[in-house]
Design a protein around this motif. Structure first.
Motif, short mmCIF file in Angstrom:
data_model
loop_
_atom_site.label_atom_id
_atom_site.label_comp_id
_atom_site.label_asym_id
_atom_site.label_seq_id
_atom_site.Cartn_x
_atom_site.Cartn_y
_atom_site.Cartn_z
N VAL A 59 0.84 -1.20 0.00
CA VAL A 59 0.00 0.00 0.00
C VAL A 59 0.87 1.25 0.00
O VAL A 59 0.60 2.21 -0.72
CB VAL A 59 -0.96 -0.02 1.21
CG1 VAL A 59 -1.66 1.32 1.38
CG2 VAL A 59 -1.98 -1.12 1.05
N ALA A 60 1.94 1.26 0.79
CA ALA A 60 2.85 2.41 0.82
C ALA A 60 3.51 2.62 -0.53
O ALA A 60 3.62 3.76 -1.00
CB ALA A 60 3.91 2.21 1.90
N THR A 61 3.92 1.56 -1.18
CA THR A 61 4.53 1.68 -2.50
C THR A 61 3.52 2.15 -3.54
O THR A 61 3.83 2.99 -4.39
CB THR A 61 5.13 0.32 -2.93
OG1 THR A 61 6.04 -0.11 -1.92
CG2 THR A 61 5.86 0.44 -4.25
N PHE A 62 2.28 1.65 -3.45
CA PHE A 62 1.24 2.08 -4.37
C PHE A 62 0.93 3.56 -4.21
O PHE A 62 0.80 4.29 -5.19
CB PHE A 62 -0.03 1.25 -4.16
CG PHE A 62 -1.20 1.74 -4.95
CD1 PHE A 62 -1.25 1.55 -6.31
CD2 PHE A 62 -2.24 2.41 -4.33
CE1 PHE A 62 -2.33 2.00 -7.05
CE2 PHE A 62 -3.32 2.87 -5.05
CZ PHE A 62 -3.36 2.67 -6.42
N LEU A 63 0.81 4.03 -2.96
CA LEU A 63 0.53 5.45 -2.73
C LEU A 63 1.67 6.34 -3.22
O LEU A 63 1.44 7.41 -3.78
CB LEU A 63 0.27 5.69 -1.24
CG LEU A 63 -1.04 5.13 -0.70
CD1 LEU A 63 -1.10 5.30 0.80
CD2 LEU A 63 -2.22 5.79 -1.37
N PHE A 64 2.91 5.90 -3.02
CA PHE A 64 4.06 6.66 -3.52
C PHE A 64 4.04 6.73 -5.04
O PHE A 64 4.25 7.79 -5.63
CB PHE A 64 5.36 6.03 -3.02
CG PHE A 64 6.58 6.71 -3.56
CD1 PHE A 64 6.99 7.92 -3.05
CD2 PHE A 64 7.31 6.14 -4.59
CE1 PHE A 64 8.11 8.56 -3.54
CE2 PHE A 64 8.43 6.76 -5.10
CZ PHE A 64 8.84 7.98 -4.58
N ALA A 65 3.80 5.60 -5.69
CA ALA A 65 3.75 5.57 -7.15
C ALA A 65 2.59 6.40 -7.69
O ALA A 65 2.72 7.08 -8.71
CB ALA A 65 3.65 4.14 -7.65
N LEU A 66 1.48 6.37 -6.99
CA LEU A 66 0.32 7.15 -7.41
C LEU A 66 0.62 8.64 -7.36
O LEU A 66 0.31 9.38 -8.29
CB LEU A 66 -0.88 6.82 -6.51
CG LEU A 66 -2.18 7.52 -6.83
CD1 LEU A 66 -2.76 6.95 -8.12
CD2 LEU A 66 -3.16 7.34 -5.70
N ARG A 67 1.24 9.08 -6.27
CA ARG A 67 1.57 10.50 -6.15
C ARG A 67 2.68 10.91 -7.11
O ARG A 67 2.72 12.06 -7.55
CB ARG A 67 2.00 10.82 -4.72
CG ARG A 67 0.86 10.85 -3.74
CD ARG A 67 1.29 11.40 -2.40
NE ARG A 67 2.49 10.78 -1.86
CZ ARG A 67 2.51 9.70 -1.09
NH1 ARG A 67 1.39 9.10 -0.79
NH2 ARG A 67 3.64 9.22 -0.64
N THR A 68 3.57 10.01 -7.44
CA THR A 68 4.72 10.37 -8.28
C THR A 68 4.40 10.25 -9.77
O THR A 68 4.58 11.22 -10.52
CB THR A 68 5.91 9.44 -7.96
OG1 THR A 68 6.17 9.52 -6.55
CG2 THR A 68 7.13 9.86 -8.73
#
Length: 88
Positions: A58-67
């Motif tokens: 989830v943390a990686t997904f949120l980072f990728a989503l924002r980036t």
């Protein structure tokens, strides 16, 4: 093309393809504006770490989503705004 977005038969029931697209876009907008310092840090989702576990994913997904999805989300928002202005 106008009838594809208008969906006269389905919109009477409250269901249309554009409504599904809009709801998905609203969820993406909500996930993309979560603040790392104030909100995500409480739950340990502020730093993406590659590894096993749902929390890391989830943390990686949120980072990728924002980036990576910042510009496509802006484009999709503009598309929905234009569709709503033209076809109501």
């Amino acid at each position: 093309l106008a009838q594809v977005f208008a969906c006269p038969g389905f919109c009477a029931m409250g269901f249309c393809l554009t409504h599904l697209f809009e709801s998905g876009l609203l969820v993406l907008n909500g996930l993309s504006i979560l603040n790392e310092k104030r909100f995500l840090r409480k739950y340990g989702l502020d730093k993406p770490s590659f590894g096993e576990g749902v929390k890391n994913q989830v943390a990686t997904f949120l980072f990728a989503l924002r980036t990576y999805m910042r510009l496509p989300i802006v484009g999709m928002n503009l598309l929905i705004i234009l569709l709503e202005l033209v076809w109501g």
